[in-house]
Design a protein around this motif. Structure first.
Motif, PDB file in Angstrom:
ATOM      1  N   LEU A  46      -3.340  -5.894  -5.960  1.00 25.66           N
ATOM      2  CA  LEU A  46      -2.489  -4.699  -5.982  1.00 25.66           C
ATOM      3  C   LEU A  46      -1.297  -4.895  -6.909  1.00 25.66           C
ATOM      4  O   LEU A  46      -0.912  -3.969  -7.637  1.00 25.66           O
ATOM      5  CB  LEU A  46      -2.018  -4.357  -4.566  1.00 25.66           C
ATOM      6  CG  LEU A  46      -3.098  -3.841  -3.620  1.00 25.66           C
ATOM      7  CD1 LEU A  46      -2.545  -3.712  -2.202  1.00 25.66           C
ATOM      8  CD2 LEU A  46      -3.673  -2.527  -4.104  1.00 25.66           C
ATOM      9  N   GLU A  66       5.918  -0.266  -4.415  1.00 27.82           N
ATOM     10  CA  GLU A  66       4.639   0.330  -4.819  1.00 27.82           C
ATOM     11  C   GLU A  66       3.458  -0.403  -4.190  1.00 27.82           C
ATOM     12  O   GLU A  66       2.485   0.220  -3.772  1.00 27.82           O
ATOM     13  CB  GLU A  66       4.517   0.336  -6.344  1.00 27.82           C
ATOM     14  CG  GLU A  66       3.256   0.980  -6.869  1.00 27.82           C
ATOM     15  CD  GLU A  66       3.137   2.464  -6.594  1.00 27.82           C
ATOM     16  OE1 GLU A  66       1.994   2.966  -6.552  1.00 27.82           O
ATOM     17  OE2 GLU A  66       4.172   3.144  -6.413  1.00 27.82           O
ATOM     18  N   ARG A  70       0.645   1.221  -1.620  1.00 27.22           N
ATOM     19  CA  ARG A  70      -0.805   1.099  -1.815  1.00 27.22           C
ATOM     20  C   ARG A  70      -1.478   0.384  -0.648  1.00 27.22           C
ATOM     21  O   ARG A  70      -2.609   0.717  -0.291  1.00 27.22           O
ATOM     22  CB  ARG A  70      -1.098   0.382  -3.130  1.00 27.22           C
ATOM     23  CG  ARG A  70      -0.698   1.228  -4.330  1.00 27.22           C
ATOM     24  CD  ARG A  70      -0.925   0.513  -5.637  1.00 27.22           C
ATOM     25  NE  ARG A  70      -0.402   1.305  -6.746  1.00 27.22           N
ATOM     26  CZ  ARG A  70      -0.901   1.301  -7.968  1.00 27.22           C
ATOM     27  NH1 ARG A  70      -1.950   0.540  -8.255  1.00 27.22           N
ATOM     28  NH2 ARG A  70      -0.362   2.037  -8.912  1.00 27.22           N
TER      29      ARG A  70
END
Length: 120
Positions: A46, A66, A70
């Motif tokens: 990721l 972020e 995710r």
């Protein structure tokens, strides 16, 4: 061994595709093993996806946020500060050093800035 039928992912097909790709290259098995080990961790994948998506330097706190989005599928506003802090600590102490050591990312500690490395 079975795969989830709703995911549409076929592990065997993916493995064979990787093996076919490797057959066309002269890659030392140690390099293949190290790469697969590096990519075995979802948080690292990721992290790399975030950096590839933006394609520019980002602060590590922004990356952590972020990655947390995710991982959870939540919006930024739904994330707890503790969750983002835990991701940040994990990235900083574990994943970032590994990705810097393999020349996938660069890190400016003074500015807490992560940059993707351009691969020619």
């Amino acid at each position: 061994m079975t795969t989830s039928s709703d995911s549409g992912f076929d592990c065997a097909e993916f493995a064979l595709t990787v093996l076919d790709w490797l057959d066309d290259r002269e890659t030392p098995s140690e390099s293949v093993d190290a790469t697969l080990e590096l990519l075995a961790n979802e948080r690292r994948r990721l992290f790399l996806q975030v950096m590839r998506t933006y394609g520019e330097p980002l602060t590590l706190p922004d990356v952590a946020e972020e990655v947390a989005v995710r991982e959870t599928g939540s919006s930024v506003t739904e994330l707890s500060a503790e969750r983002v802090a835990n991701v940040y600590i994990s990235l900083y102490h574990d994943h970032l050093p590994r990705l810097v050591d393999t020349n996938l990312l660069e890190y400016d500690q003074e500015r807490d800035l992560v940059s993707p490395v351009a691969i020619d």
